[in-house]
Scaffold this motif. Sequence first.
Motif, PDB file in Angstrom:
ATOM      1  N   MET A  99     -17.787 -26.128   3.766  1.00 29.08           N
ATOM      2  CA  MET A  99     -16.371 -26.328   4.057  1.00 29.08           C
ATOM      3  C   MET A  99     -15.701 -26.809   2.776  1.00 29.08           C
ATOM      4  SD  MET A  99     -16.250 -28.065   7.798  1.00 29.08           S
ATOM      5  CE  MET A  99     -17.081 -27.319   9.188  1.00 29.08           C
ATOM      6  N   GLU A 100     -14.590 -26.169   2.424  1.00 33.51           N
ATOM      7  CA  GLU A 100     -13.837 -26.558   1.240  1.00 33.51           C
ATOM      8  C   GLU A 100     -12.507 -27.148   1.686  1.00 33.51           C
ATOM      9  OE1 GLU A 100     -13.541 -23.460  -1.656  1.00 33.51           O
ATOM     10  OE2 GLU A 100     -15.657 -22.930  -1.421  1.00 33.51           O
ATOM     11  N   PHE A 101     -12.243 -28.374   1.269  1.00 36.11           N
ATOM     12  CA  PHE A 101     -11.044 -29.111   1.647  1.00 36.11           C
ATOM     13  C   PHE A 101     -10.100 -29.225   0.461  1.00 36.11           C
ATOM     14  CE2 PHE A 101     -14.338 -30.534   4.465  1.00 36.11           C
ATOM     15  CZ  PHE A 101     -13.709 -30.796   5.673  1.00 36.11           C
ATOM     16  N   GLU A 102      -8.821 -29.028   0.696  1.00 35.77           N
ATOM     17  CA  GLU A 102      -7.759 -29.316  -0.265  1.00 35.77           C
ATOM     18  C   GLU A 102      -6.904 -30.403   0.358  1.00 35.77           C
ATOM     19  OE1 GLU A 102      -7.231 -28.073  -3.319  1.00 35.77           O
ATOM     20  OE2 GLU A 102      -8.948 -26.720  -3.195  1.00 35.77           O
ATOM     21  N   ALA A 109      -4.653 -30.510   3.584  1.00 34.07           N
ATOM     22  CA  ALA A 109      -3.639 -29.454   3.514  1.00 34.07           C
ATOM     23  C   ALA A 109      -4.260 -28.082   3.701  1.00 34.07           C
ATOM     24  CB  ALA A 109      -2.890 -29.513   2.186  1.00 34.07           C
ATOM     25  N   GLY A 110      -5.529 -27.953   3.345  1.00 34.94           N
ATOM     26  CA  GLY A 110      -6.225 -26.685   3.474  1.00 34.94           C
ATOM     27  C   GLY A 110      -7.697 -26.898   3.768  1.00 34.94           C
ATOM     28  N   LEU A 111      -8.237 -26.048   4.613  1.00 33.67           N
ATOM     29  CA  LEU A 111      -9.664 -26.074   4.922  1.00 33.67           C
ATOM     30  C   LEU A 111     -10.142 -24.638   5.037  1.00 33.67           C
ATOM     31  CD1 LEU A 111     -12.368 -27.262   5.824  1.00 33.67           C
ATOM     32  CD2 LEU A 111     -11.423 -27.445   8.139  1.00 33.67           C
ATOM     33  N   ARG A 112     -11.166 -24.321   4.239  1.00 35.40           N
ATOM     34  CA  ARG A 112     -11.778 -22.992   4.299  1.00 35.40           C
ATOM     35  C   ARG A 112     -13.238 -23.170   4.703  1.00 35.40           C
ATOM     36  NH1 ARG A 112     -10.493 -18.111   2.670  1.00 35.40           N
ATOM     37  NH2 ARG A 112      -8.700 -18.859   1.500  1.00 35.40           N
TER      38      ARG A 112
END
Length: 114
Positions: A99-102, A109-112
Amino acid sequence: MTDIPRKDIELPHAVRVFIDATNHGDSEAFVAAFTPDAYLNDWGREFHGRDGVRSWNRTDNIGVQAHFDLVSADRGPGEDSYRLRLKVSGNGYNGNGPMEFELRDGLIAGLRIS
């Protein structure tokens, strides 16, 4: 809520809430960890804003009794980005996943998820 074990880095508050709220079934805290205009991408399925996060949470996370165990964590390429590998269990997806968090202003603000 319990503390999450530290791995390679100190996790930001919003990411800790993401994990703890999931593990405790706290949907309100989970959604509140995201910005109002958040973007979530789960293997190409896109969700927008807190309503989108709430929908994803209902069908793919707390709604299926997901539980997260932190496997590893490190900084991402951006100033406020983090990459986690979580072991997921519950009545939905089970297994390890990156999981990549911004983050922005202390919130997700963002989760991939891929």
